[in-house]
Design an enzyme around this catalytic site. Structure first.
Site, PDB file in Angstrom:
ATOM      1  N   ASP A   1       0.880  -1.698   0.064  1.00 46.17           N
ATOM      2  CA  ASP A   1       0.114   0.140   0.305  1.00 46.17           C
ATOM      3  C   ASP A   1       0.643   1.291  -0.328  1.00 46.17           C
ATOM      4  O   ASP A   1       2.306   0.721  -0.274  1.00 46.17           O
ATOM      5  CB  ASP A   1      -0.575   0.332   1.200  1.00 46.17           C
ATOM      6  N   HIS A   2       0.873   2.101   0.050  1.00 45.74           N
ATOM      7  CA  HIS A   2       1.400   3.062  -0.131  1.00 45.74           C
ATOM      8  C   HIS A   2       0.907   4.397   1.268  1.00 45.74           C
ATOM      9  O   HIS A   2       0.360   3.541   2.212  1.00 45.74           O
ATOM     10  CB  HIS A   2       0.290   4.808  -0.853  1.00 45.74           C
TER      11      HIS A   2
END
Length: 121
Positions: free
Chosen positions: A38-39
């Site tokens: 994810d970020h």
């Protein structure tokens, strides 16, 4: 990837720094999505879309492991760090955010939760 694996049409496997491991005798319906990363959302002085792979923390990418004899219905999404135990079923449309256990369990929902067991008795 193990042997005798069938991943339905439009399956998407997304990974950069982590691995996706799929056991033997695994099958899925269409539109399976597995995402191992994810970020970062904690860097506030830059737009999120400008952050690069080098900005990631180790916890942003985690292996996904799908055991043997697993059936994933249509539209299942499995997110980073999840381990799916052997002989489990994941219902169509489920979003899996945590480990699927014990063996022979049936999971579904958003987020996925245990709905029952394949074991009779």
């Amino acid at each position: 990837m193990g042997h005798d694996v069938y991943l339905g049409p439009r399956t998407t496997l997304l990974t950069t720094r982590a691995k996706i491991r799929i056991g033997d005798y695994v099958m899925s319906g269409p539109n399976l999505t597995v995402i191992s990363g994810d970020h970062r959302t904690d860097i506030l002085d830059r737009p999120m879309m400008t952050l690069s792979d080098e900005d990631k923390l180790p916890e942003n990418d985690q292996d996904v492991i799908i055991g043997d004899d697993v059936w994933m219905g249509s539209g299942v999404t499995i997110l980073k760090g999840v381990h799916v135990s052997d002989h489990c079923v994941i219902a169509a449309g489920a979003v899996v955010t945590k480990d699927i256990e014990p063996e022979f369990s049936i999971w579904g929902g958003v987020p996925a939760r245990c709905l029952g067991s394949r074991l009779k008795g």
